[in-house]
Design a protein around this motif. Structure first.
Motif, PDB file in Angstrom:
ATOM      1  N   GLU A  26       0.989  -1.149   0.088  1.00  0.00           N
ATOM      2  CA  GLU A  26      -0.182   0.233  -0.040  1.00  0.00           C
ATOM      3  C   GLU A  26       0.888   1.194  -0.252  1.00  0.00           C
ATOM      4  N   ASP A  28       0.164   4.499   0.382  1.00  0.00           N
ATOM      5  CA  ASP A  28      -0.359   5.120   1.592  1.00  0.00           C
ATOM      6  C   ASP A  28       0.072   4.750   2.823  1.00  0.00           C
ATOM      7  N   ASN A  50       5.590  -0.475   0.807  1.00  0.00           N
ATOM      8  CA  ASN A  50       4.966   0.858   0.205  1.00  0.00           C
ATOM      9  C   ASN A  50       5.006   0.937  -1.252  1.00  0.00           C
TER      10      ASN A  50
END
Length: 461
Positions: A26, A28, A50
């Motif tokens: 992810e 974010d 990330n």
């Protein structure tokens, strides 16, 4: 890899009870951190990343039970990331998330084989359910229990196992090709386990390990007094395997005179023990294996063509470890746990650079060589994490091992022929006379070693 029979059930039990490992991708950072905490609270061993490129590197060095990934990310997006995963790890379930979910995205993802598709904001109950289903699917793989001792996620191996399962229930002969140390006998056992002969014996013999007279007796049996030392009768392996499977390993090393008797036994479904005048009916499935090129062996008159076609009804080729590099971290971790448990050593893992070194090695000895390296590292390590230095030491020592008998014989034969042609000044007839062989045999030997007699003319010492 092969697990010891005594520990197979324990291993299976430990696999079903282990903490599921989840790779979370992810971009974010806040959501990455929040999901990591929540999923750890649900009992998952979470590895966060990330970006998808970094995640792929993590997958090479680690084993995961499920991947949870965002779709919209800079660089490699979620769908492209999934494409990379399915080419390397066929049975690994992937769940995708997106804040921009559309029916089109969901359809495209599920058609490609994505296990689950979630829209943001994530409904935690829905996430919990889909991850539970995904981890359950991965622990009860579609491939099945019959090949549970074979550790793999490589696409080529998965395809091979699916093919093996399809033919397991058919009573046809199977020839397994593959280099030494790739696990040919392990695959043969798996085929037997998946067949309707599974509750009958699986009997194996290495056809290159015994001289011809002993091999004949081992296969077909003998009567008491049939030869010197035969103090009692022997049933032979064909009769021991009655109703089950007989695995003939290194069939390419079987003497040609014995190949005739093997062909007769397969065709007539009978065997005649050495020293007996009576034929005995048999019901045996034949699985054979070799690291040799039997097409070349037939051209050189070292293997019978009629026997080849009897044995090679279905041909399965096991890829070398170098061809299934995705399995190296998986196998390494599996072997490490086995070895540490067996020796009572508190070692948990290989360091990242050590695991990378294992992943980039050539592995001429295949899985068998990997087993030796892991065993040596476990035996010598003084820390819970095995360092690169121990891996380098083990690989260096293995590379200095003696050549196999076949390698040594071929090397001598090549040097002998070169010296012979020098002495004969490239004259094949004279070289044949010096070697005590006929011209046809000499030409075959020269072809085998890629030698051209004309190259040795005028080079006589």
């Amino acid at each position: 890899m092969i697990t010891s029979p005594a520990k197979t059930n324990d291993l299976a039990a430990s696999q079903t009870k282990k903490t599921p490992r989840l790779l979370l991708v992810e971009d974010d950072e806040n959501l990455l951190r929040l999901l990591t905490i929540r999923l750890q609270g649900e009992g998952y061993d979470v590895t966060p990343s990330n970006n998808a490129t970094q995640a792929l590197r993590m997958m090479f060095n680690n084993t995961f039970d499920v991947v949870l990934s965002d779709i919209r990310m800079p660089g490699l997006d979620g769908l492209s990331f999934f494409d990379e995963i399915i080419h390397r790890y066929i049975n690994l379930p992937v769940v995708l998330m997106t804040a921009h979910g559309t029916i089109k995205d969901a359809v495209a993802a599920t058609q490609k084989g994505v296990f689950g598709f979630l829209t943001k904001p994530i409904d935690h109950d829905e996430l919990r359910k889909v991850l539970a289903r995904a981890t359950q699917k991965n622990t009860t793989s579609d491939i099945g229990d019959w090949c549970k001792d074979i550790v793999t996620r490589a696409p080529e191996m998965t395809k091979l196992l699916l093919q093996a399962h399809r033919i397991a229930g058919k009573n046809v002969s199977v020839l397994i090709n593959g280099a030494s140390g790739t696990g040919k006998e392990l695959l043969a056992k798996a085929i037997h386990r998946a067949s309707d002969r599974a509750n009958k014996p699986f009997v194996a013999i290495n056809c290159g390990a015994l001289p011809e007279n002993l091999l004949e007796s081992e296969l077909f049996g003998h009567t008491k007094g049939a030869f010197t030392g035969a103090v009692q009768s022997s049933t032979g392996l064909f009769r021991e395997a009655h109703g089950g499977t007989l695995f003939l390993d290194e069939i390419g090393d079987m003497p040609t005179s014995l190949q005739v008797k093997l062909l007769r036994a397969i065709q007539e479904r009978t065997v005649r023990p050495v020293g007996s005048a009576t034929n005995i009916d048999i019901d045996v499935r034949i699985i054979s294996a070799t690291h040799k090129d039997l097409q070349l062996e037939m051209e050189e008159d070292r293997f019978r063509e009629d026997l080849y076609y009897r044995l090679n009804v279905v041909n399965l080729r096991i890829p070398s470890l170098k061809e299934r590099f995705e399995d190296i971290p998986l196998l390494t971790n599996h072997l490490l746990k086995q070895s540490a448990e067996r020796h009572g050593v508190k070692v948990t893992r290989f360091s990242s650079d050590a695991l990378n070194r294992l992943g980039t090695s050539d592995w001429p000895g295949n899985v068998r060589q990997l087993v030796n390296v892991v065993e040596q590292c476990v035996a010598l390590t003084q820390t819970p994490v095995i360092p690169l230095s121990l891996v380098e030491q083990a690989l260096s020592e293995l590379s200095q091992n003696w050549p196999t008998l076949t390698q040594a014989r071929d090397s001598f034969e090549y040097q002998y022929l070169c010296r012979l042609l020098q002495l004969a000044d490239g004259n094949v007839t004279r070289a044949s006379d010096l070697a005590g062989r006929n011209r046809t045999d000499m030409h075959k030997l020269l072809k085998k070693h890629g030698l051209n007699a004309a190259d040795f003319r005028g080079n006589k010492d």
